[in-house]
Write a protein that holds these residues in place. Structure first.
Motif, PDB file in Angstrom:
ATOM      1  N   GLU A  61       0.815  -1.217   0.000  1.00 14.39           N
ATOM      2  CA  GLU A  61       0.000   0.000   0.000  1.00 14.39           C
ATOM      3  C   GLU A  61       0.851   1.270   0.000  1.00 14.39           C
ATOM      4  O   GLU A  61       0.554   2.223  -0.709  1.00 14.39           O
ATOM      5  CB  GLU A  61      -0.971  -0.001   1.183  1.00 14.39           C
ATOM      6  CG  GLU A  61      -2.092  -1.020   1.050  1.00 14.39           C
ATOM      7  CD  GLU A  61      -2.905  -0.892  -0.219  1.00 14.39           C
ATOM      8  OE1 GLU A  61      -3.284   0.244  -0.592  1.00 14.39           O
ATOM      9  OE2 GLU A  61      -3.167  -1.931  -0.865  1.00 14.39           O
ATOM     10  N   GLY A  62       1.902   1.310   0.823  1.00 15.11           N
ATOM     11  CA  GLY A  62       2.769   2.490   0.876  1.00 15.11           C
ATOM     12  C   GLY A  62       3.461   2.746  -0.452  1.00 15.11           C
ATOM     13  O   GLY A  62       3.579   3.899  -0.893  1.00 15.11           O
ATOM     14  N   LEU A  63       3.914   1.680  -1.107  1.00 11.52           N
ATOM     15  CA  LEU A  63       4.580   1.821  -2.401  1.00 11.52           C
ATOM     16  C   LEU A  63       3.591   2.292  -3.466  1.00 11.52           C
ATOM     17  O   LEU A  63       3.910   3.172  -4.272  1.00 11.52           O
ATOM     18  CB  LEU A  63       5.227   0.499  -2.825  1.00 11.52           C
ATOM     19  CG  LEU A  63       5.913   0.499  -4.182  1.00 11.52           C
ATOM     20  CD1 LEU A  63       7.064   1.503  -4.218  1.00 11.52           C
ATOM     21  CD2 LEU A  63       6.414  -0.901  -4.523  1.00 11.52           C
ATOM     22  N   ILE A  64       2.399   1.731  -3.459  1.00 13.00           N
ATOM     23  CA  ILE A  64       1.377   2.137  -4.431  1.00 13.00           C
ATOM     24  C   ILE A  64       1.059   3.619  -4.245  1.00 13.00           C
ATOM     25  O   ILE A  64       0.956   4.377  -5.216  1.00 13.00           O
ATOM     26  CB  ILE A  64       0.111   1.265  -4.283  1.00 13.00           C
ATOM     27  CG1 ILE A  64       0.432  -0.189  -4.672  1.00 13.00           C
ATOM     28  CG2 ILE A  64      -1.034   1.816  -5.120  1.00 13.00           C
ATOM     29  CD1 ILE A  64      -0.586  -1.193  -4.178  1.00 13.00           C
ATOM     30  N   SER A  65       0.937   4.034  -3.006  1.00 14.06           N
ATOM     31  CA  SER A  65       0.690   5.445  -2.707  1.00 14.06           C
ATOM     32  C   SER A  65       1.832   6.318  -3.239  1.00 14.06           C
ATOM     33  O   SER A  65       1.598   7.368  -3.840  1.00 14.06           O
ATOM     34  CB  SER A  65       0.529   5.636  -1.197  1.00 14.06           C
ATOM     35  OG  SER A  65       0.374   6.999  -0.882  1.00 14.06           O
ATOM     36  N   PHE A  66       3.062   5.876  -3.024  1.00 17.88           N
ATOM     37  CA  PHE A  66       4.203   6.649  -3.517  1.00 17.88           C
ATOM     38  C   PHE A  66       4.235   6.711  -5.043  1.00 17.88           C
ATOM     39  O   PHE A  66       4.525   7.757  -5.621  1.00 17.88           O
ATOM     40  CB  PHE A  66       5.525   6.090  -2.986  1.00 17.88           C
ATOM     41  CG  PHE A  66       6.695   6.854  -3.515  1.00 17.88           C
ATOM     42  CD1 PHE A  66       7.004   8.111  -3.020  1.00 17.88           C
ATOM     43  CD2 PHE A  66       7.463   6.352  -4.556  1.00 17.88           C
ATOM     44  CE1 PHE A  66       8.059   8.851  -3.544  1.00 17.88           C
ATOM     45  CE2 PHE A  66       8.519   7.080  -5.079  1.00 17.88           C
ATOM     46  CZ  PHE A  66       8.821   8.337  -4.562  1.00 17.88           C
ATOM     47  N   LEU A  67       3.945   5.603  -5.708  1.00 18.45           N
ATOM     48  CA  LEU A  67       3.930   5.606  -7.176  1.00 18.45           C
ATOM     49  C   LEU A  67       2.871   6.573  -7.697  1.00 18.45           C
ATOM     50  O   LEU A  67       3.107   7.299  -8.668  1.00 18.45           O
ATOM     51  CB  LEU A  67       3.694   4.196  -7.715  1.00 18.45           C
ATOM     52  CG  LEU A  67       4.828   3.195  -7.498  1.00 18.45           C
ATOM     53  CD1 LEU A  67       4.401   1.794  -7.933  1.00 18.45           C
ATOM     54  CD2 LEU A  67       6.096   3.628  -8.220  1.00 18.45           C
ATOM     55  N   ASN A  68       1.704   6.593  -7.053  1.00 17.17           N
ATOM     56  CA  ASN A  68       0.668   7.551  -7.444  1.00 17.17           C
ATOM     57  C   ASN A  68       1.140   8.985  -7.197  1.00 17.17           C
ATOM     58  O   ASN A  68       0.888   9.874  -8.007  1.00 17.17           O
ATOM     59  CB  ASN A  68      -0.638   7.265  -6.707  1.00 17.17           C
ATOM     60  CG  ASN A  68      -1.333   6.040  -7.266  1.00 17.17           C
ATOM     61  OD1 ASN A  68      -1.337   5.802  -8.470  1.00 17.17           O
ATOM     62  ND2 ASN A  68      -1.918   5.250  -6.394  1.00 17.17           N
ATOM     63  N   HIS A  69       1.840   9.195  -6.098  1.00 19.14           N
ATOM     64  CA  HIS A  69       2.410  10.514  -5.792  1.00 19.14           C
ATOM     65  C   HIS A  69       3.406  10.924  -6.889  1.00 19.14           C
ATOM     66  O   HIS A  69       3.388  12.067  -7.357  1.00 19.14           O
ATOM     67  CB  HIS A  69       3.092  10.483  -4.426  1.00 19.14           C
ATOM     68  CG  HIS A  69       3.912  11.685  -4.115  1.00 19.14           C
ATOM     69  ND1 HIS A  69       3.357  12.916  -3.798  1.00 19.14           N
ATOM     70  CD2 HIS A  69       5.255  11.862  -4.091  1.00 19.14           C
ATOM     71  CE1 HIS A  69       4.321  13.792  -3.588  1.00 19.14           C
ATOM     72  NE2 HIS A  69       5.489  13.179  -3.756  1.00 19.14           N
ATOM     73  N   ALA A  70       4.274   9.989  -7.285  1.00 20.34           N
ATOM     74  CA  ALA A  70       5.254  10.275  -8.345  1.00 20.34           C
ATOM     75  C   ALA A  70       4.543  10.655  -9.639  1.00 20.34           C
ATOM     76  O   ALA A  70       4.989  11.548 -10.369  1.00 20.34           O
ATOM     77  CB  ALA A  70       6.175   9.080  -8.551  1.00 20.34           C
ATOM     78  N   SER A  71       3.426   9.997  -9.925  1.00 22.03           N
ATOM     79  CA  SER A  71       2.651  10.322 -11.118  1.00 22.03           C
ATOM     80  C   SER A  71       2.027  11.719 -10.991  1.00 22.03           C
ATOM     81  O   SER A  71       2.088  12.525 -11.924  1.00 22.03           O
ATOM     82  CB  SER A  71       1.562   9.278 -11.338  1.00 22.03           C
ATOM     83  OG  SER A  71       0.787   9.587 -12.470  1.00 22.03           O
ATOM     84  N   GLU A  72       1.450  12.009  -9.819  1.00 22.98           N
ATOM     85  CA  GLU A  72       0.848  13.324  -9.591  1.00 22.98           C
ATOM     86  C   GLU A  72       1.884  14.450  -9.708  1.00 22.98           C
ATOM     87  O   GLU A  72       1.551  15.562 -10.120  1.00 22.98           O
ATOM     88  CB  GLU A  72       0.198  13.363  -8.203  1.00 22.98           C
ATOM     89  CG  GLU A  72      -1.032  12.501  -8.099  1.00 22.98           C
ATOM     90  CD  GLU A  72      -1.448  12.233  -6.660  1.00 22.98           C
ATOM     91  OE1 GLU A  72      -0.849  12.817  -5.718  1.00 22.98           O
ATOM     92  OE2 GLU A  72      -2.369  11.416  -6.476  1.00 22.98           O
ATOM     93  N   GLN A  73       3.124  14.142  -9.361  1.00 24.43           N
ATOM     94  CA  GLN A  73       4.191  15.138  -9.423  1.00 24.43           C
ATOM     95  C   GLN A  73       4.839  15.223 -10.814  1.00 24.43           C
ATOM     96  O   GLN A  73       5.760  16.006 -11.030  1.00 24.43           O
ATOM     97  CB  GLN A  73       5.264  14.830  -8.369  1.00 24.43           C
ATOM     98  CG  GLN A  73       4.760  14.923  -6.940  1.00 24.43           C
ATOM     99  CD  GLN A  73       4.222  16.305  -6.608  1.00 24.43           C
ATOM    100  OE1 GLN A  73       4.868  17.318  -6.871  1.00 24.43           O
ATOM    101  NE2 GLN A  73       3.024  16.355  -6.042  1.00 24.43           N
ATOM    102  N   GLY A  74       4.367  14.403 -11.750  1.00 24.90           N
ATOM    103  CA  GLY A  74       4.839  14.480 -13.124  1.00 24.90           C
ATOM    104  C   GLY A  74       6.069  13.647 -13.445  1.00 24.90           C
ATOM    105  O   GLY A  74       6.716  13.882 -14.471  1.00 24.90           O
ATOM    106  N   PHE A  75       6.395  12.654 -12.593  1.00 22.78           N
ATOM    107  CA  PHE A  75       7.570  11.826 -12.859  1.00 22.78           C
ATOM    108  C   PHE A  75       7.222  10.441 -13.420  1.00 22.78           C
ATOM    109  O   PHE A  75       8.110   9.749 -13.900  1.00 22.78           O
ATOM    110  CB  PHE A  75       8.418  11.675 -11.591  1.00 22.78           C
ATOM    111  CG  PHE A  75       9.096  12.960 -11.212  1.00 22.78           C
ATOM    112  CD1 PHE A  75      10.252  13.372 -11.861  1.00 22.78           C
ATOM    113  CD2 PHE A  75       8.565  13.779 -10.226  1.00 22.78           C
ATOM    114  CE1 PHE A  75      10.870  14.564 -11.533  1.00 22.78           C
ATOM    115  CE2 PHE A  75       9.180  14.971  -9.888  1.00 22.78           C
ATOM    116  CZ  PHE A  75      10.334  15.369 -10.538  1.00 22.78           C
ATOM    117  N   LEU A  76       5.978  10.074 -13.362  1.00 22.20           N
ATOM    118  CA  LEU A  76       5.505   8.821 -13.966  1.00 22.20           C
ATOM    119  C   LEU A  76       4.250   9.134 -14.771  1.00 22.20           C
ATOM    120  O   LEU A  76       3.393   9.892 -14.314  1.00 22.20           O
ATOM    121  CB  LEU A  76       5.126   7.789 -12.893  1.00 22.20           C
ATOM    122  CG  LEU A  76       6.215   7.105 -12.122  1.00 22.20           C
ATOM    123  CD1 LEU A  76       5.614   6.212 -11.038  1.00 22.20           C
ATOM    124  CD2 LEU A  76       7.088   6.272 -13.040  1.00 22.20           C
TER     125      LEU A  76
END
Length: 190
Positions: free
Chosen positions: A140-155
């Protein structure tokens, strides 16, 4: 899909639910007549899933560097045990041999393998399904971080869409069987 590469911990984790999850994953692989490709360890979740597959008479392909053989963590019961020189060789052979990939709970090595396959898929070096087996909410923590990275424009969302996430082995394998890679034709720089 006949050969599934599993990335998982050389530890069992503190909660017995992780070992039970490994057995449940093996049970579904056995039901679907799949073979296991993995890092050839006889310890942790690696040992749990390999033992479950071997006890059912299934094919288990282990790939391990000589250094780990020397410290006696190689599973000598593998159907086929391939000893390689480096961790890099191990990862590449595991990526080549598998028709699809599942990251079970694990540590830094599992994370590295997961991200490498995500990268290879993203850049279309391979076109194979990749799943996070989210046992007991482990990822869950990793999924949250990946979504954060996407929201920040890196994924790109398309990169995240290539990742199957589930805590249910049946759902994982059904989604892997239906996997149709979608790639961005030209990666835009943000």
């Amino acid at each position: 899909m006949k050969k599934i590469t599993i990335y998982c911990g050389s530890n069992k984790g503190k909660n017995p639910v992780f070992a039970e999850g490994a057995k449940a994953l093996a049970k579904e692989m056995i039901k679907r007549d799949m073979s296991l490709v993995y890092g050839a360890g006889n310890v942790g979740l690696m040992g749990v899933i390999a033992d479950a597959m071997l006890e059912a008479g299934m094919q288990v392909y282990g790939i391990i560097p000589q250094k780990l053989v020397d410290i006696e963590v190689a599973h000598t019961g593998c159907t086929e045990l391939t000893v390689v020189e480096t961790m890099r060789d191990r990862k590449w052979l595991m990526a080549e041999k598998g028709d699809g990939f599942i990251a079970m709970p694990g540590g830094i090595g599992t994370f590295e393998e997961l991200f490498e396959i995500m990268t290879l898929n993203q850049l279309a070096y391979i076109k194979k399904p990749l799943a996070l087996y989210n046992v007991n909410g482990y990822y869950e923590g990793l999924i949250s971080f990946l979504n954060h990275a996407s929201e920040q424009g890196f994924l790109h969302q398309a990169q995240l869409d290539l990742l199957i996430v589930s805590s249910d082995p049946v759902e994982i394998f059904d989604k892997m069987a239906a996997f149709e890679p979608k790639y961005i034709e030209k990666w835009e720089v943000r």
